[in-house]
Motif scaffolding. Structure first.
Motif, short mmCIF file in Angstrom:
data_model
loop_
_atom_site.label_atom_id
_atom_site.label_comp_id
_atom_site.label_asym_id
_atom_site.label_seq_id
_atom_site.Cartn_x
_atom_site.Cartn_y
_atom_site.Cartn_z
N LEU A 1 15.38 49.00 79.23
CA LEU A 1 15.16 47.76 78.47
C LEU A 1 13.84 47.75 77.68
CD1 LEU A 1 16.53 45.10 80.99
CD2 LEU A 1 17.41 45.58 78.71
N PRO A 2 12.70 48.15 78.27
CA PRO A 2 11.46 48.15 77.47
C PRO A 2 11.54 49.08 76.27
CG PRO A 2 10.95 48.31 79.81
CD PRO A 2 12.42 48.51 79.68
N LEU A 3 12.19 50.23 76.45
CA LEU A 3 12.33 51.17 75.33
C LEU A 3 13.21 50.59 74.23
CD1 LEU A 3 12.79 54.49 77.33
CD2 LEU A 3 10.70 53.56 76.32
N LEU A 4 14.27 49.88 74.64
CA LEU A 4 15.12 49.24 73.65
C LEU A 4 14.35 48.17 72.89
CD1 LEU A 4 17.92 48.76 72.38
CD2 LEU A 4 18.40 47.15 74.24
N ALA A 5 13.54 47.39 73.59
CA ALA A 5 12.73 46.35 72.94
C ALA A 5 11.74 46.97 71.96
CB ALA A 5 12.00 45.51 73.99
N LEU B 1 21.81 37.33 87.77
CA LEU B 1 22.76 36.60 86.93
C LEU B 1 22.11 36.14 85.63
CD1 LEU B 1 24.66 34.48 89.62
CD2 LEU B 1 25.48 36.51 88.41
N ALA B 2 20.83 35.77 85.69
CA ALA B 2 20.11 35.39 84.48
C ALA B 2 19.98 36.58 83.54
CB ALA B 2 18.73 34.84 84.84
N MET B 3 19.66 37.77 84.08
CA MET B 3 19.62 38.98 83.26
C MET B 3 20.98 39.23 82.61
SD MET B 3 17.48 41.89 85.37
CE MET B 3 17.69 43.07 84.03
N LEU B 4 22.01 39.07 83.41
CA LEU B 4 23.36 39.33 82.93
C LEU B 4 23.74 38.37 81.80
CD1 LEU B 4 25.48 41.40 83.73
CD2 LEU B 4 26.50 39.69 85.23
N SER B 5 23.27 37.13 81.89
CA SER B 5 23.59 36.16 80.83
C SER B 5 22.92 36.53 79.52
CB SER B 5 23.15 34.76 81.28
OG SER B 5 21.74 34.67 81.39
N PHE B 6 21.67 36.99 79.56
CA PHE B 6 21.01 37.44 78.34
C PHE B 6 21.73 38.66 77.75
CE2 PHE B 6 17.24 35.06 79.87
CZ PHE B 6 16.93 34.39 78.68
N ALA C 1 13.20 39.22 77.53
CA ALA C 1 13.48 38.28 78.63
C ALA C 1 14.18 39.00 79.79
CB ALA C 1 14.34 37.13 78.12
N GLU C 2 15.13 39.87 79.47
CA GLU C 2 15.79 40.66 80.50
C GLU C 2 14.79 41.50 81.28
OE1 GLU C 2 19.60 42.82 79.84
OE2 GLU C 2 19.39 42.06 77.80
N THR C 3 13.85 42.11 80.56
CA THR C 3 12.84 42.96 81.20
C THR C 3 11.98 42.14 82.16
OG1 THR C 3 12.76 44.34 79.21
CG2 THR C 3 10.95 44.56 80.78
N CYS C 4 11.55 40.96 81.75
CA CYS C 4 10.72 40.11 82.60
C CYS C 4 11.48 39.69 83.86
CB CYS C 4 10.25 38.88 81.84
SG CYS C 4 9.11 39.26 80.48
#
Length: 248
Positions: free
Chosen positions: A105-109, A180-185, A219-222
């Motif tokens: 995820l950080p690399l994608l960001a 679940l919050a990560m999954l929603s993003f 947000a997913e990373t955090c």
């Protein structure tokens, strides 16, 4: 582990005993070896060479062993019998899938940020291709996480009552909510913002979609970092199943 001051541990041979006479120590020696090998591969990487093709296969294998080795130092590593192997295998896959998803995820960001700032006319196609590939990769990781997580929960919690009525269960519920919050993003990125990068969309809409993709990825990373903190807490709390076995 020894409940002694650090100065005593370093002088009375405790650290050597842990490293050479416990499963925890032996696993950490292997992981240190993997970390050193992985760092060497990265430092000696020479794109386009024959050795680069070897490192392309060796580096992921070493990283998988480095991450998955943690399974032998946690609750799964203490599970006895044939069912213990199932628990250990599930935990191994859980760790690798989590590291693959969160680690990417950080690399994608960062990549989305570079594309956003480049102003390249081909950025729309590149963004779509990169995000789609990562999304497909994420679906595989999430599938493995869900299946292995259910197996782990069955071994460590065992029932819905234990999940909602014990300290271990409460901490696990926090982890589930964050997941679940990560999954929603990730779902919003996949099903809403990714289609906005398709051809025929106006330039300003593409720029806005790219901005939201990057924001959601951060947000997913955090949230993933929050899960790591929760998992650290789970690692030092006795699981419900272990407590039950001691009682009986």
């Amino acid at each position: 582990m020894a409940d002694h001051p650090v100065s005593d541990v370093l002088t009375d041979g405790t650290e050597w005993t842990v490293l050479t006479q416990t499963q925890f120590g032996l696993v950490w020696q292997l992981r240190l070896l993997c970390a050193g090998l992985l760092a060497t591969i990265i430092l000696l990487e020479n794109p386009g060479s024959v050795s680069s093709r070897w490192s392309a296969a060796l580096a992921p294998s070493t990283a998988i062993l480095y991450i998955g080795g943690l399974a032998w130092t946690g609750h799964a590593g203490a599970s006895p019998g044939s069912q213990g192997y199932l628990h250990l295998g599930a935990d191994f896959l859980h760790l690798v899938a989590a590291a693959a998803w969160l680690g990417g995820l950080p690399l994608l960001a960062l990549l989305l940020g570079k594309i956003q700032n480049s102003g390249d006319s081909n950025s729309q196609e590149l963004t779509y291709r990169v995000t789609r590939r990562f999304s497909d990769f994420g679906i595989i990781s999430v599938t493995v996480l869900l299946s292995s997580g259910l197996i782990n929960s069955w071994f460590l919690v065992g029932s819905i009552q234990a999940l909602i009525g014990t300290d271990y269960g409460h901490i696990l519920l926090v982890k589930i909510v964050l997941f679940l919050a990560m999954l929603s993003f990730a779902a919003v990125n996949r099903f809403r913002h990714l289609p906005e990068l398709s051809s025929g969309i106006r330039t300003h809409q593409v720029a806005e979609a790219l901005r939201r993709l990057r924001r959601n990825t951060i947000a997913e990373t955090c949230l993933g970092l929050g899960i790591i903190v929760v998992v650290g807490k789970l690692g030092i709390v006795a699981p419900v199943a272990h407590l039950a076995s001691h009682i009986h």
